[in-house]
Design a protein around this motif. Sequence first.
Motif, PDB file in Angstrom:
ATOM      1  N   LYS A   5      12.643 -25.948  36.407  1.00  0.00           N
ATOM      2  CA  LYS A   5      12.885 -24.783  35.850  1.00  0.00           C
ATOM      3  C   LYS A   5      14.441 -24.135  35.927  1.00  0.00           C
ATOM      4  O   LYS A   5      14.860 -23.422  35.294  1.00  0.00           O
ATOM      5  N   LEU A   6      14.985 -25.000  37.034  1.00  0.00           N
ATOM      6  CA  LEU A   6      16.456 -24.516  37.258  1.00  0.00           C
ATOM      7  C   LEU A   6      17.251 -25.270  35.750  1.00  0.00           C
ATOM      8  O   LEU A   6      18.110 -24.431  35.545  1.00  0.00           O
ATOM      9  N   LEU A   7      16.888 -26.223  35.567  1.00  0.00           N
ATOM     10  CA  LEU A   7      17.487 -26.821  34.326  1.00  0.00           C
ATOM     11  C   LEU A   7      17.136 -26.183  33.142  1.00  0.00           C
ATOM     12  O   LEU A   7      18.138 -26.042  32.062  1.00  0.00           O
ATOM     13  N   GLN A   8      16.062 -25.553  33.072  1.00  0.00           N
ATOM     14  CA  GLN A   8      15.568 -24.835  31.691  1.00  0.00           C
ATOM     15  C   GLN A   8      16.461 -23.496  31.684  1.00  0.00           C
ATOM     16  O   GLN A   8      16.697 -22.898  30.599  1.00  0.00           O
ATOM     17  N   LYS A   9      16.969 -23.007  32.712  1.00  0.00           N
ATOM     18  CA  LYS A   9      17.784 -21.675  32.682  1.00  0.00           C
ATOM     19  C   LYS A   9      19.171 -22.034  32.626  1.00  0.00           C
ATOM     20  O   LYS A   9      19.828 -21.110  32.219  1.00  0.00           O
ATOM     21  N   ASN A  10      19.371 -23.130  32.746  1.00  0.00           N
ATOM     22  CA  ASN A  10      21.019 -23.524  32.703  1.00  0.00           C
ATOM     23  C   ASN A  10      21.522 -23.531  31.237  1.00  0.00           C
ATOM     24  O   ASN A  10      20.827 -24.284  30.398  1.00  0.00           O
ATOM     25  N   VAL A  17      24.596 -29.269  25.569  1.00  0.00           N
ATOM     26  CA  VAL A  17      24.125 -30.467  25.452  1.00  0.00           C
ATOM     27  C   VAL A  17      23.541 -30.709  23.867  1.00  0.00           C
ATOM     28  O   VAL A  17      24.137 -31.658  23.366  1.00  0.00           O
ATOM     29  N   PRO A  18      22.589 -29.830  23.343  1.00  0.00           N
ATOM     30  CA  PRO A  18      22.170 -30.078  21.800  1.00  0.00           C
ATOM     31  C   PRO A  18      23.446 -29.920  21.096  1.00  0.00           C
ATOM     32  O   PRO A  18      23.398 -30.707  19.983  1.00  0.00           O
ATOM     33  N   LEU A  20      26.373 -30.729  21.625  1.00  0.00           N
ATOM     34  CA  LEU A  20      27.233 -31.907  21.796  1.00  0.00           C
ATOM     35  C   LEU A  20      26.697 -33.060  21.125  1.00  0.00           C
ATOM     36  O   LEU A  20      27.278 -33.675  20.452  1.00  0.00           O
ATOM     37  N   LEU A  21      25.417 -33.286  21.215  1.00  0.00           N
ATOM     38  CA  LEU A  21      24.440 -34.350  20.573  1.00  0.00           C
ATOM     39  C   LEU A  21      24.728 -34.156  19.023  1.00  0.00           C
ATOM     40  O   LEU A  21      24.924 -35.155  18.186  1.00  0.00           O
ATOM     41  N   LEU A  22      24.756 -32.815  18.340  1.00  0.00           N
ATOM     42  CA  LEU A  22      24.809 -32.525  16.893  1.00  0.00           C
ATOM     43  C   LEU A  22      26.309 -32.946  16.567  1.00  0.00           C
ATOM     44  O   LEU A  22      26.319 -33.641  15.383  1.00  0.00           O
ATOM     45  N   VAL A  23      27.131 -32.769  17.294  1.00  0.00           N
ATOM     46  CA  VAL A  23      28.448 -32.781  16.867  1.00  0.00           C
ATOM     47  C   VAL A  23      28.841 -34.405  16.672  1.00  0.00           C
ATOM     48  O   VAL A  23      29.258 -35.016  15.821  1.00  0.00           O
ATOM     49  N   VAL A  24      28.503 -35.198  17.796  1.00  0.00           N
ATOM     50  CA  VAL A  24      28.750 -36.422  18.098  1.00  0.00           C
ATOM     51  C   VAL A  24      28.025 -37.301  17.027  1.00  0.00           C
ATOM     52  O   VAL A  24      28.626 -38.176  16.373  1.00  0.00           O
ATOM     53  N   GLY A  25      26.590 -37.070  17.143  1.00  0.00           N
ATOM     54  CA  GLY A  25      25.778 -37.535  16.211  1.00  0.00           C
ATOM     55  C   GLY A  25      25.996 -37.346  14.825  1.00  0.00           C
ATOM     56  O   GLY A  25      25.900 -38.324  13.809  1.00  0.00           O
TER      57      GLY A  25
END
Length: 106
Positions: A5-10, A17-18, A20-25
């Motif tokens: 739950k803590l990670l979902q609120k961050n 992260v998505p 960054l993945l979109l740009v690098v990918g």
Amino acid sequence: MFNLKLLQKNKTIKYGVPMLLLVVGGSFGLREFTQIRYDSQKIKRKLDPSLEARVNLEKQPVMLEEEYQKLKDLKLDEWKNIRGPRPWEDSREYQEQQRTTKNIKD
């Protein structure tokens, strides 16, 4: 459970992260697609062997003296620079003006 739950609120994990993945990918994907494009152009550019042989025969070394003789035979003193009409000028009117000035000088 608490960590999830803590990670979902961050916001960094949720949005960063998505992205960054979109740009690098995307950069890797674009590299592959552009490589396909250049490879296909290279294949299309290949010449027939007979045509390639003729093209290579025409690439003889240029002799400076021969080129000088070609330029010497041209009549460069009689050359005249004639300006074309501007976009806002009437081209027919300008052509008539050029013809009349040419006839007057001759």
